[in-house]
Design a protein around this motif. Structure first.
Motif, PDB file in Angstrom:
ATOM      1  N   PRO A   7      57.616  47.546 113.691  1.00 53.51           N
ATOM      2  CA  PRO A   7      56.246  47.557 113.187  1.00 53.51           C
ATOM      3  C   PRO A   7      55.542  46.257 113.579  1.00 53.51           C
ATOM      4  CG  PRO A   7      57.791  48.195 111.472  1.00 53.51           C
ATOM      5  CD  PRO A   7      58.599  47.738 112.653  1.00 53.51           C
ATOM      6  N   ALA A   8      54.231  46.327 113.712  1.00 52.83           N
ATOM      7  CA  ALA A   8      53.467  45.164 114.165  1.00 52.83           C
ATOM      8  C   ALA A   8      53.730  43.935 113.299  1.00 52.83           C
ATOM      9  CB  ALA A   8      51.975  45.504 114.182  1.00 52.83           C
ATOM     10  N   ALA A   9      53.860  44.121 111.984  1.00 62.40           N
ATOM     11  CA  ALA A   9      54.105  42.987 111.092  1.00 62.40           C
ATOM     12  C   ALA A   9      55.440  42.329 111.407  1.00 62.40           C
ATOM     13  CB  ALA A   9      54.068  43.431 109.637  1.00 62.40           C
ATOM     14  N   ASP A  10      56.478  43.139 111.660  1.00 59.18           N
ATOM     15  CA  ASP A  10      57.794  42.579 111.993  1.00 59.18           C
ATOM     16  C   ASP A  10      57.752  41.869 113.337  1.00 59.18           C
ATOM     17  OD1 ASP A  10      58.739  43.655 109.649  1.00 59.18           O
ATOM     18  OD2 ASP A  10      59.776  45.331 110.605  1.00 59.18           O
ATOM     19  N   ALA A  11      57.032  42.439 114.297  1.00 66.05           N
ATOM     20  CA  ALA A  11      56.924  41.822 115.621  1.00 66.05           C
ATOM     21  C   ALA A  11      56.180  40.490 115.532  1.00 66.05           C
ATOM     22  CB  ALA A  11      56.233  42.769 116.589  1.00 66.05           C
ATOM     23  N   MET A  12      55.112  40.449 114.758  1.00 64.27           N
ATOM     24  CA  MET A  12      54.365  39.190 114.611  1.00 64.27           C
ATOM     25  C   MET A  12      55.209  38.149 113.905  1.00 64.27           C
ATOM     26  SD  MET A  12      51.994  37.108 115.066  1.00 64.27           S
ATOM     27  CE  MET A  12      50.980  38.175 116.045  1.00 64.27           C
ATOM     28  N   ARG A  13      55.907  38.553 112.864  1.00 59.10           N
ATOM     29  CA  ARG A  13      56.774  37.613 112.139  1.00 59.10           C
ATOM     30  C   ARG A  13      57.828  37.045 113.089  1.00 59.10           C
ATOM     31  NH1 ARG A  13      61.169  36.922 108.789  1.00 59.10           N
ATOM     32  NH2 ARG A  13      60.705  35.977 106.776  1.00 59.10           N
TER      33      ARG A  13
END
Length: 191
Positions: A7-13
């Motif tokens: 998910p985008a949030a996991d990738a950004m983190r």
């Protein structure tokens, strides 16, 4: 089958943690700049504060992740602590940011509340050493947490040396350095 896309949030983190790793390893918490981490991760300061709360929160998350990954990638073999130390030594050589992060953690996070994720990671490994001691596989010359600490610190011996120390051992090859770690741990455990 299509590869897994986080998910985008996991990738950004993950991008923030990777950028933070390089920044913190180079200059520690005090010298790190949120602006540089944000730029290196193609993000912004607001994202860092959203995910981690503060620069210190980012460092703590990175350090906890690094410890957990190290224990996962270099599983403990209580029946051969000397070779485990050799593999841990190799891990530190291949990932020089790990000993640097550990040094910054000791210097800049001393006196803070211990990171529960790190405590839990260590607790699990100490329990393995304790089981091996009860089974008679590992000597009881040291309590399990002390023995594990000795093994880990001996594995990091060459990574933690000062530049001045390096001048006294320039001819010690990488293979010999690893063997010294293995031999030292074998001596500690009586093997």
């Amino acid at each position: 089958m299509a590869p897994f896309t986080p998910p985008a949030a996991d990738a950004m983190r993950a991008k923030l943690l990777l950028a933070a790793r390089d920044e913190f390893a180079a200059v520690g918490i005090g010298g790190a700049r949120i602006e540089r981490i944000a730029a290196a991760s193609a993000s912004n300061k607001a994202q860092i504060f959203h995910y981690f709360g503060s620069k210190e929160g980012l460092f703590d998350a990175l350090f906890a992740q690094t410890v957990a990954e190290t224990f996962d990638q270099v599983p403990l073999d209580p029946e051969d602590l000397a070779e485990y130390a050799g593999r841990l030594h190799d891990h530190f050589v291949e990932r020089p940011w790990i000993p640097r992060l550990a040094t910054w953690h000791r210097l800049e996070r001393a006196g803070t509340t211990p990171l529960e994720a790190v405590v839990e990671s260590q607790r699990a490994v100490v329990a393995e050493v304790e089981r091996a001691q009860r089974a008679g596989v590992v000597p009881r010359s040291f309590r399990a947490p002390v023995l594990l600490g000795l093994v880990v610190h001996l594995a990091a011996f060459w990574s933690a040396g000062s530049p001045e120390f390096e001048t006294s051992v320039p001819a010690v090859t990488p293979a010999r350095r690893r063997q010294i770690v293995v031999d030292a741990v074998a001596g500690v455990v009586g093997g």
